[in-house]
Design a protein around this motif. Structure first.
Motif, PDB file in Angstrom:
ATOM      1  N   VAL A  97      17.996  48.315  44.940  1.00 16.33           N
ATOM      2  CA  VAL A  97      18.289  46.744  46.051  1.00 16.33           C
ATOM      3  C   VAL A  97      18.290  45.578  45.409  1.00 16.33           C
ATOM      4  O   VAL A  97      17.730  45.190  46.127  1.00 16.33           O
ATOM      5  CB  VAL A  97      19.047  47.707  47.580  1.00 16.33           C
ATOM      6  N   PRO A  98      19.102  44.546  45.670  1.00 14.00           N
ATOM      7  CA  PRO A  98      19.264  43.088  45.600  1.00 14.00           C
ATOM      8  C   PRO A  98      18.795  42.644  47.043  1.00 14.00           C
ATOM      9  O   PRO A  98      19.201  43.773  47.132  1.00 14.00           O
ATOM     10  CB  PRO A  98      20.662  43.065  44.760  1.00 14.00           C
ATOM     11  N   ASP A  99      18.212  41.606  46.749  1.00 17.79           N
ATOM     12  CA  ASP A  99      17.574  40.696  47.982  1.00 17.79           C
ATOM     13  C   ASP A  99      18.835  39.964  48.949  1.00 17.79           C
ATOM     14  O   ASP A  99      18.747  39.227  49.508  1.00 17.79           O
ATOM     15  CB  ASP A  99      16.688  40.158  47.770  1.00 17.79           C
ATOM     16  N   ARG A 100      20.265  40.490  48.689  1.00 14.92           N
ATOM     17  CA  ARG A 100      20.739  39.462  48.457  1.00 14.92           C
ATOM     18  C   ARG A 100      22.426  39.839  48.266  1.00 14.92           C
ATOM     19  O   ARG A 100      22.469  40.745  48.193  1.00 14.92           O
ATOM     20  CB  ARG A 100      21.202  37.956  48.148  1.00 14.92           C
ATOM     21  N   PRO A 101      23.444  40.008  49.936  1.00 17.28           N
ATOM     22  CA  PRO A 101      25.137  40.747  49.347  1.00 17.28           C
ATOM     23  C   PRO A 101      25.130  39.700  47.900  1.00 17.28           C
ATOM     24  O   PRO A 101      25.458  38.753  47.711  1.00 17.28           O
ATOM     25  CB  PRO A 101      25.162  39.940  50.943  1.00 17.28           C
ATOM     26  N   TRP A 102      26.316  40.682  47.779  1.00  6.55           N
ATOM     27  CA  TRP A 102      26.734  40.585  46.402  1.00  6.55           C
ATOM     28  C   TRP A 102      26.198  39.779  45.064  1.00  6.55           C
ATOM     29  O   TRP A 102      26.575  39.420  44.270  1.00  6.55           O
ATOM     30  CB  TRP A 102      28.328  38.769  46.948  1.00  6.55           C
ATOM     31  N   ALA A 103      24.932  40.362  45.109  1.00  2.00           N
ATOM     32  CA  ALA A 103      24.337  39.611  43.665  1.00  2.00           C
ATOM     33  C   ALA A 103      24.068  40.723  42.582  1.00  2.00           C
ATOM     34  O   ALA A 103      24.384  40.275  41.763  1.00  2.00           O
ATOM     35  CB  ALA A 103      22.965  39.564  44.358  1.00  2.00           C
ATOM     36  N   LYS A 104      24.918  42.002  43.602  1.00  2.00           N
ATOM     37  CA  LYS A 104      24.861  42.607  42.433  1.00  2.00           C
ATOM     38  C   LYS A 104      26.087  43.764  42.390  1.00  2.00           C
ATOM     39  O   LYS A 104      26.396  44.081  43.270  1.00  2.00           O
ATOM     40  CB  LYS A 104      23.946  43.706  42.075  1.00  2.00           C
ATOM     41  N   VAL A 105      26.842  43.999  41.666  1.00  2.00           N
ATOM     42  CA  VAL A 105      28.275  44.823  41.955  1.00  2.00           C
ATOM     43  C   VAL A 105      28.965  45.292  41.300  1.00  2.00           C
ATOM     44  O   VAL A 105      28.846  45.369  39.843  1.00  2.00           O
ATOM     45  CB  VAL A 105      29.664  44.001  42.202  1.00  2.00           C
ATOM     46  N   GLY A 106      29.249  46.878  41.912  1.00  2.00           N
ATOM     47  CA  GLY A 106      29.581  47.787  40.200  1.00  2.00           C
ATOM     48  C   GLY A 106      31.686  47.415  40.653  1.00  2.00           C
ATOM     49  O   GLY A 106      32.208  47.219  41.450  1.00  2.00           O
ATOM     50  N   THR A 107      32.002  48.154  39.500  1.00  2.00           N
ATOM     51  CA  THR A 107      33.585  47.973  39.884  1.00  2.00           C
ATOM     52  C   THR A 107      34.039  48.860  39.208  1.00  2.00           C
ATOM     53  O   THR A 107      33.467  49.573  37.541  1.00  2.00           O
ATOM     54  CB  THR A 107      34.255  46.744  39.033  1.00  2.00           C
ATOM     55  N   TYR A 108      35.203  49.550  39.292  1.00  2.00           N
ATOM     56  CA  TYR A 108      35.932  50.719  38.885  1.00  2.00           C
ATOM     57  C   TYR A 108      37.219  51.152  38.716  1.00  2.00           C
ATOM     58  O   TYR A 108      37.630  49.720  39.445  1.00  2.00           O
ATOM     59  CB  TYR A 108      35.169  51.798  39.069  1.00  2.00           C
ATOM     60  N   ILE A 109      37.905  50.985  37.756  1.00  2.17           N
ATOM     61  CA  ILE A 109      39.804  51.415  37.956  1.00  2.17           C
ATOM     62  C   ILE A 109      39.800  52.667  38.442  1.00  2.17           C
ATOM     63  O   ILE A 109      39.212  53.635  37.115  1.00  2.17           O
ATOM     64  CB  ILE A 109      40.291  50.767  36.076  1.00  2.17           C
ATOM     65  N   THR A 136      47.108  47.797  33.887  1.00  2.00           N
ATOM     66  CA  THR A 136      46.186  48.395  33.817  1.00  2.00           C
ATOM     67  C   THR A 136      45.453  46.641  32.887  1.00  2.00           C
ATOM     68  O   THR A 136      44.511  47.043  32.512  1.00  2.00           O
ATOM     69  CB  THR A 136      45.450  48.880  34.153  1.00  2.00           C
ATOM     70  N   THR A 137      45.759  45.271  33.126  1.00  2.00           N
ATOM     71  CA  THR A 137      45.043  44.305  32.105  1.00  2.00           C
ATOM     72  C   THR A 137      43.729  43.931  32.339  1.00  2.00           C
ATOM     73  O   THR A 137      43.390  43.651  32.965  1.00  2.00           O
ATOM     74  CB  THR A 137      46.066  43.304  31.613  1.00  2.00           C
ATOM     75  N   SER A 138      43.024  43.561  31.508  1.00  2.30           N
ATOM     76  CA  SER A 138      42.123  42.895  31.419  1.00  2.30           C
ATOM     77  C   SER A 138      42.545  40.959  32.739  1.00  2.30           C
ATOM     78  O   SER A 138      41.572  41.290  33.545  1.00  2.30           O
ATOM     79  CB  SER A 138      41.711  42.176  30.682  1.00  2.30           C
ATOM     80  N   GLU A 139      43.648  40.220  31.877  1.00  3.78           N
ATOM     81  CA  GLU A 139      43.698  39.666  33.471  1.00  3.78           C
ATOM     82  C   GLU A 139      44.264  39.796  34.149  1.00  3.78           C
ATOM     83  O   GLU A 139      43.495  39.351  35.289  1.00  3.78           O
ATOM     84  CB  GLU A 139      45.345  39.542  32.318  1.00  3.78           C
ATOM     85  N   ALA A 140      44.815  40.994  34.282  1.00  3.87           N
ATOM     86  CA  ALA A 140      45.076  41.477  36.121  1.00  3.87           C
ATOM     87  C   ALA A 140      43.549  41.798  36.610  1.00  3.87           C
ATOM     88  O   ALA A 140      43.459  41.157  37.830  1.00  3.87           O
ATOM     89  CB  ALA A 140      45.977  43.128  36.274  1.00  3.87           C
ATOM     90  N   GLY A 163      35.384  49.779  30.039  1.00  2.36           N
ATOM     91  CA  GLY A 163      36.040  50.216  29.495  1.00  2.36           C
ATOM     92  C   GLY A 163      37.096  48.850  28.683  1.00  2.36           C
ATOM     93  O   GLY A 163      36.472  47.901  28.918  1.00  2.36           O
ATOM     94  N   PRO A 164      38.361  49.181  28.200  1.00  5.91           N
ATOM     95  CA  PRO A 164      38.470  48.138  27.781  1.00  5.91           C
ATOM     96  C   PRO A 164      39.372  46.853  28.086  1.00  5.91           C
ATOM     97  O   PRO A 164      39.255  45.691  27.544  1.00  5.91           O
ATOM     98  CB  PRO A 164      39.776  48.865  26.850  1.00  5.91           C
ATOM     99  N   GLN A 165      39.348  47.291  29.354  1.00  3.69           N
ATOM    100  CA  GLN A 165      39.490  45.886  30.423  1.00  3.69           C
ATOM    101  C   GLN A 165      38.768  44.901  30.883  1.00  3.69           C
ATOM    102  O   GLN A 165      38.423  44.367  31.162  1.00  3.69           O
ATOM    103  CB  GLN A 165      39.944  46.399  31.992  1.00  3.69           C
ATOM    104  N   TYR A 166      36.957  45.320  30.453  1.00  2.28           N
ATOM    105  CA  TYR A 166      36.278  44.742  31.441  1.00  2.28           C
ATOM    106  C   TYR A 166      35.470  43.857  29.659  1.00  2.28           C
ATOM    107  O   TYR A 166      35.246  42.941  30.271  1.00  2.28           O
ATOM    108  CB  TYR A 166      34.937  45.903  31.388  1.00  2.28           C
ATOM    109  N   THR A 167      35.722  44.793  28.186  1.00  3.91           N
ATOM    110  CA  THR A 167      35.072  44.928  26.935  1.00  3.91           C
ATOM    111  C   THR A 167      35.795  43.494  26.610  1.00  3.91           C
ATOM    112  O   THR A 167      35.471  42.946  25.401  1.00  3.91           O
ATOM    113  CB  THR A 167      34.657  45.980  26.206  1.00  3.91           C
ATOM    114  N   SER A 168      37.030  43.768  26.790  1.00  4.03           N
ATOM    115  CA  SER A 168      38.434  42.521  25.732  1.00  4.03           C
ATOM    116  C   SER A 168      37.462  41.206  27.475  1.00  4.03           C
ATOM    117  O   SER A 168      38.061  39.981  26.893  1.00  4.03           O
ATOM    118  CB  SER A 168      39.169  42.619  25.996  1.00  4.03           C
ATOM    119  N   GLY A 169      37.188  40.848  28.305  1.00  7.15           N
ATOM    120  CA  GLY A 169      36.676  40.078  29.266  1.00  7.15           C
ATOM    121  C   GLY A 169      35.729  39.075  28.929  1.00  7.15           C
ATOM    122  O   GLY A 169      35.072  38.701  29.806  1.00  7.15           O
ATOM    123  N   LYS A 170      35.298  39.344  28.186  1.00  7.98           N
ATOM    124  CA  LYS A 170      33.344  38.615  27.612  1.00  7.98           C
ATOM    125  C   LYS A 170      33.793  37.585  28.212  1.00  7.98           C
ATOM    126  O   LYS A 170      32.364  37.292  28.485  1.00  7.98           O
ATOM    127  CB  LYS A 170      32.924  39.582  26.436  1.00  7.98           C
TER     128      LYS A 170
END
Length: 192
Positions: A97-109, A136-140, A163-170
């Motif tokens: 568990v991180p020590d502050r809010p929003w330090a670590k987030v998970g995201t999923y489509i 479901t593009t990287s830009e969106a 997913g490709p939306q995340y890997t193309s937005g490195k």
């Protein structure tokens, strides 16, 4: 009086046509009961897994209860049972568990009823936001995430399924100075 063998087609009656003596449901051939065992063998000829067989069958053939029958046929295949590669799922790892809010987030489509959504979850508070994605593009995805970061602050780490939306937005993670980690391929539920 309607023959009992025809009553199973009642709910499909508006979708059935006959062309040159062949009954069709849309572009799929409707096979009578006596031909179904042969069709199931042909669909499973390459000993593909259940989903591949169903996908192949749904493109070409139809009969009521077809999916369940093909599933049962593939599950009872001795060759597949003997040579199936049963890889065990990678064990789940708890994230600290991180020590502050929003330090670590998970995201999923994910999709519900044909509509795509992005969920972003804070590991500290379990607070989450869900956004509708018109595409479901990287830009969106990046646009939605930028809005979250503007409201809640910039995270140190973002975890996704890679997913490709995340890997193309490195370049997004590099420009915004956060670390992008991915969960195991095919085991995305590790983000929980």
């Amino acid at each position: 009086m309607i023959d009992n063998s025809l009553t199973q087609y009642f709910s499909y009656r508006d979708e059935l046509t006959v062309q040159d003596g062949v009954t069709l449901r849309a572009k799929r051939i409707v096979f009578p009961a006596q031909m179904r065992p042969r069709i199931k063998k042909k669909v499973h000829a390459g000993h593909m897994r259940i989903n591949s067989c169903l996908r192949r069958a749904r493109e070409l053939v139809f009969w009521p209860g077809m999916s369940a029958q093909i599933r049962q046929f593939v599950e009872s295949c001795n060759i597949c049972a003997t040579y199936s590669c049963k890889q065990s799922a990678e064990p789940l790892y708890q994230h600290p568990v991180p020590d502050r809010p929003w330090a670590k987030v998970g995201t999923y489509i994910f999709s519900i009823e044909g509509r795509d959504y992005l969920i972003t979850t804070d590991y500290y508070s379990n607070f989450f936001e869900i956004d509708y994605l018109p595409e479901t593009t990287s830009e969106a995805v990046i646009t939605k995430m930028k809005h979250h970061f503007a409201r809640h602050g910039l995270p140190d780490t973002v975890i996704s399924d890679g997913g490709p939306q995340y890997t193309s937005g490195k370049s997004f993670s590099a420009r915004w100075n956060f670390q992008h980690n991915t969960s195991s391929p095919g085991n995305s539920h590790q983000m929980e």
